[in-house]
Design a protein around this motif. Structure first.
Motif, mmCIF file in Angstrom:
data_model
loop_
_atom_site.group_PDB
_atom_site.id
_atom_site.type_symbol
_atom_site.label_atom_id
_atom_site.label_comp_id
_atom_site.label_asym_id
_atom_site.label_seq_id
_atom_site.Cartn_x
_atom_site.Cartn_y
_atom_site.Cartn_z
ATOM 1 N N PHE A 48 64.515 37.613 35.861
ATOM 2 C CA PHE A 48 64.752 36.635 34.825
ATOM 3 C C PHE A 48 63.738 36.809 33.724
ATOM 4 N N VAL A 49 64.098 36.385 32.541
ATOM 5 C CA VAL A 49 63.154 36.429 31.436
ATOM 6 C C VAL A 49 62.453 35.090 31.388
ATOM 7 N N GLU A 90 60.472 33.892 25.235
ATOM 8 C CA GLU A 90 59.982 34.615 24.069
ATOM 9 C C GLU A 90 58.701 33.929 23.654
ATOM 10 N N THR A 112 60.719 43.144 20.549
ATOM 11 C CA THR A 112 62.154 43.295 20.322
ATOM 12 C C THR A 112 62.529 43.697 18.901
ATOM 13 N N ASP A 142 59.471 39.438 24.179
ATOM 14 C CA ASP A 142 59.919 38.853 25.439
ATOM 15 C C ASP A 142 58.943 39.302 26.513
ATOM 16 N N TYR A 197 58.092 39.334 30.915
ATOM 17 C CA TYR A 197 58.686 39.269 32.243
ATOM 18 C C TYR A 197 57.571 39.281 33.279
ATOM 19 N N GLY A 241 64.074 46.161 28.441
ATOM 20 C CA GLY A 241 64.183 44.697 28.410
ATOM 21 C C GLY A 241 65.495 44.214 28.996
ATOM 22 N N ASN A 242 66.594 44.909 28.689
ATOM 23 C CA ASN A 242 67.897 44.542 29.269
ATOM 24 C C ASN A 242 67.869 44.660 30.790
ATOM 25 N N ASP A 287 65.829 41.790 32.171
ATOM 26 C CA ASP A 287 66.653 40.579 32.136
ATOM 27 C C ASP A 287 67.551 40.497 33.366
ATOM 28 N N TRP A 288 68.155 41.622 33.711
ATOM 29 C CA TRP A 288 69.086 41.680 34.835
ATOM 30 C C TRP A 288 68.357 41.598 36.170
#
Length: 195
Positions: free
Chosen positions: A1-2, A5, A39, A105, A107, A188-189, A192-193
């Motif tokens: 999860f993120v 920001e 980003t 972002d 993580y 980053g994608n 996120d996943w």
């Protein structure tokens, strides 16, 4: 999860970026790990493990808006690959400077072996050549850097170093799929996943 920001003063407001911002400390394999993804184009990725930032990029003698570059405001496709190591209070200042300058972002990752990631970066440093780098965010404007290899915009850059560290920490999915996440934005994608 993120986790979110971050911008401005949030870098020092007790969020996970601050010193001691997670479980463990020192050589603890469960110490906090935070990956930062800037980003804006072209993007940038760096990692904080415990109280230390590791940030890899191209350096050819200049610094523009906090980005490693060729000194003329141009990003070269190939250049000196420099790994910055920023520790303690300087790491806090570095994160604050970067997050105030670039949309970011972050993580927090607690499921990997941080000590293996630290060993990865420390081995790169051990085999590198020390260089002095002017970094506006740092006390006195000079920070430790290590020329470790040749930076290549395709194949050996900030995101590939973060990915290599995550794999050494035990992200086994990346071992077979890293080629799909080889830019800061695609990394980053993935984060996120996955996280």
């Amino acid at each position: 999860f993120v986790d979110g920001e971050i911008t401005g003063e949030s870098a020092l407001d007790g969020s996970p970026m601050g010193i001691g911002g997670g479980p463990g400390d020192g050589g603890d394999p469960n110490q906090s790990v935070t990956v930062y993804i800037e980003t804006d184009f072209p993007g940038h990725a760096y990692i904080k493990i415990g109280n230390t930032i590791y940030d890899y990029g191209e350096w050819n003698g200049g610094y523009l808006k906090g980005e490693l570059n060729d000194g003329n405001g141009q990003f070269g496709a190939i250049g000196k690959g420099i790994l910055l190591k920023v520790e303690g209070k300087d790491a806090e200042a570095y994160v604050k400077f970067r997050t105030e300058s670039f949309p970011t972002d972050f993580y927090n990752i607690y499921t990997l072996d941080a000590s293996k990631m630290v060993n990865y970066f420390e081995n790169l440093i051990k085999n590198g050549t020390p260089v002095q780098i002017t970094v506006p965010s740092m006390r006195g404007g000079v920070e430790k850097g290590y020329h470790i290899d040749t930076y290549m915009v395709i194949g050996n850059h900030c995101a590939t170093k973060v990915i290599a560290a995550l794999m050494r920490g035990g992200d086994f999915y990346l071992e077979n799929n890293a080629k799909y996440y080889n830019s800061p934005i695609s990394l980053g994608n993935y984060l996120d996943w996955k996280y």
